[in-house]
Design an enzyme around this catalytic site. Structure first.
Site, short mmCIF file in Angstrom:
data_model
loop_
_atom_site.label_atom_id
_atom_site.label_comp_id
_atom_site.label_asym_id
_atom_site.label_seq_id
_atom_site.Cartn_x
_atom_site.Cartn_y
_atom_site.Cartn_z
CG HIS A 1 -37.19 -23.09 -31.48
ND1 HIS A 1 -36.79 -23.59 -32.45
CD2 HIS A 1 -36.15 -23.53 -30.61
CE1 HIS A 1 -35.59 -24.32 -32.69
NE2 HIS A 1 -35.23 -24.40 -31.42
CG ASP B 1 -29.74 -25.39 -27.76
OD1 ASP B 1 -28.73 -25.04 -27.09
OD2 ASP B 1 -29.60 -24.94 -28.68
CG ASP B 2 -34.49 -26.99 -28.49
OD1 ASP B 2 -34.38 -25.57 -28.48
OD2 ASP B 2 -34.90 -27.52 -29.64
CG HIS C 1 -31.66 -30.43 -29.02
ND1 HIS C 1 -30.58 -30.89 -29.90
CD2 HIS C 1 -31.92 -28.92 -29.45
CE1 HIS C 1 -30.40 -30.10 -30.74
NE2 HIS C 1 -31.29 -28.78 -30.71
CE1 TYR D 1 -36.07 -25.04 -36.23
CE2 TYR D 1 -36.65 -22.68 -36.01
CZ TYR D 1 -37.05 -24.03 -36.09
OH TYR D 1 -38.38 -24.33 -35.71
CG HIS E 1 -33.03 -21.78 -27.72
ND1 HIS E 1 -31.92 -21.41 -28.66
CD2 HIS E 1 -33.51 -23.06 -28.12
CE1 HIS E 1 -31.88 -22.41 -29.79
NE2 HIS E 1 -32.81 -23.31 -29.57
NI NI Z 1 -33.33 -25.10 -30.72
#
Ligand code: NI
Length: 506
Positions: free
Chosen positions: A352, A298-299, A442, A389, A348
């Site tokens: 965020h 992710d991210d 991540h 989250y 995603h």
């Molecule tokens: Ni995230």
């Protein structure tokens, strides 16, 4: 949309926008622009050579949800340092503030950025820092400028020639505030708008036409509920006030302005009506027979994403990536590499935010904007999303479903932020993984990238095959709006409201 008004032959507009107030560059020659004058210029970050995204913080800690990233530009280390210091200061201020005891929702901190200008001569980076604590969501804006000709980092005030020119600018903006009856506040004090503090002028940017746009923080002028307040000062008035760097910045904006959305091809390119994203190697593995695991990252993309792709490639392993839309627009090259190497690219959101705290319209915008950036990069539209989250409710799942996406969570958490030693990350992933697991990691953390070889080696030894998330389900196609936690667990939206009444903590 506010109406244009004329004072002494000059068009002034004060706009109050809750959104980010950014517009893509449009032709300077074609006037008047259809866009609102305080919509600021925005440069495609992928055109800046050597730009990567650094993530200072992402995830939940001590009951607070934080996501803070900023661009790092190779060849402009002083700018990168200043951006990091600025974001770090804001983050510390947020973390050190006491949480009000009676609050039911997790305080949230979020930094979003955009490039306000980019040329051989200058770079402008505008940071938008949002936070919620006791008085609802509040955003502030800061724009830093970098003059490549002398390698200096300047605050926005550096765009203005001298103190006298700043005094003139303050007076012009104050006059407009007075005319509009926009109250100017210091805490609960109401101030004379003609005495605006020059320190408030920390986000000076341009619209694509080259007018100077002065942006204020939420609550500085107007009430907090008003959101963004900005004033566009027409270029004929503002240009004589600019410093040499200011003139370079304005030139960068006006000369980079290019026609967009003008041809049929542009419309086709801009459409998210692309074929659904899937792994080019989907169907190679039958997870009803093989021991399958879906690694997810992710991210990103982050500085180590390319290195992670190298490692995955060495093991012939495939993964599912949940990049942010803002990252996708900055590094489309890395997303294309994911696609070309058999991985799956998913969504995603743009920046965020905790989706459960947003209006339905904003949830849609967060997903749609990211979908657009990813589709532009890889020519395919993601069919999976993961809420930041893990913050999910029935409404968020409905919006995702409406956009054609299934919701993917996880049943194995690498806790790669909580304890970032690569060995420990690998240990946890190997110990917690079972057939059909969806593993949360991540790729913005170097330690997670460092842990990848050991994870791949040990799980390979244990007989696992690394597949993308949809392959866990084989012919049982994943359904839009449904929630998937592992190969064995799918939840319908109806059951969601019963079993998951609110946000789940990652
Ligand atoms: Ni995230």
């Amino acid at each position: 949309m506010p109406k244009k008004r004329f004072i002494g032959g000059i068009a002034w507009v004060v706009a109050m926008l809750a959104g980010c107030g950014a517009a893509t560059a449009s032709p300077a020659t074609r006037a008047p622009l259809p866009s609102e004058p305080t919509m600021i210029n925005y440069v495609d970050p992928s055109v800046v050579h050597g730009l990567t995204i650094r993530t200072l913080s992402t995830g939940e800690r001590g009951g607070r949800r934080m996501h803070a990233s900023y661009p790092a530009v190779a060849g402009a280390p002083r700018l990168t340092d200043r951006l990091r210091d600025t974001v770090e200061d804001e983050l510390h201020r947020f973390t050190w503030r006491k949480t009000p005891g009676d609050t039911a929702v997790a305080p949230e901190f979020n930094v979003d950025w955009l490039l306000a200008a980019a040329s051989e001569e200058v770079l402008g980076v505008r940071l938008r820092v949002g936070r919620s604590m006791d008085a609802g969501w509040r955003e502030s804006r800061t724009t830093l400028w970098y003059d490549r000709t002398d390698r200096r980092v300047l605050d926005s005030a550096g765009l203005i020639r001298d103190d006298a020119a700043m005094t003139t600018l303050v007076r012009l903006v104050g006059q407009e505030m007075t005319r509009r009856g926009t109250p100017v506040r210091l805490g609960s004090l109401r101030l004379d708008p003609l005495r605006l503090d020059p320190a408030m002028f920390d986000s000076l940017v341009f619209n694509p036409r080259g007018d100077l746009v002065v942006e204020f923080d939420d609550g500085q002028v107007g009430s907090r509920a008003t959101g963004r307040v900005a004033v566009a000062v027409p270029s004929a008035v503002s240009e004589p006030l600019l410093s040499p760097t200011g003139l370079r910045a304005r030139r960068a904006v006006v000369s980079s302005a290019r026609p967009s959305g003008t041809s049929e091809q542009d419309m086709l390119d801009a459409s998210t009506d692309k074929p659904p994203a899937r792994s080019s190697r989907a169907g190679e593995v039958d997870c009803a027979r093989a021991r399958c695991v879906a690694l997810t990252y992710d991210d990103g993309p982050g500085p180590g994403t390319g290195r992670l792709l190298d490692v995955l490639g060495r093991y012939g392993a495939r993964a599912t990536f949940f990049p942010l839309g803002s990252g996708a627009s900055a590094r489309p090259d890395l997303l294309r590499r994911m696609r070309d190497e058999g991985h799956l690219v998913a969504n995603h959101t743009w920046s965020h935010r905790d989706l459960t705290m947003l209006t339905t319209l904003m949830v849609t915008s967060q997903l749609d904007r990211a979908q657009h950036a990813i589709a532009q990069a890889i020519g395919q539209a993601p069919t999976l999303m993961r809420p930041p989250y893990g913050g999910l409710d029935g409404r968020v799942a409905d919006v995702a479903g409406g956009l054609g996406m299934s919701v993917v969570r996880w049943n194995v958490n690498a806790d790669d932020r909580e304890d970032p030693a690569p060995r420990a990350i690998a240990e946890r992933v190997v110990a917690r993984t079972g057939p059909g697991s969806i593993v949360l990691m991540h790729d913005v953390h170097d330690a997670t990238v460092d842990a990848a070889p050991e994870i791949l080696r040990r799980l390979t030894e244990a007989g696992y095959t690394f597949v993308t998330v949809p392959e866990l389900y084989g012919r049982r196609a994943m359904r839009p709006g449904w929630i998937y936690d592992s190969g064995a667990a799918a939840t319908s939206p109806e059951r969601l409201s019963a079993s998951y009444p609110g946000a789940m903590s990652p």
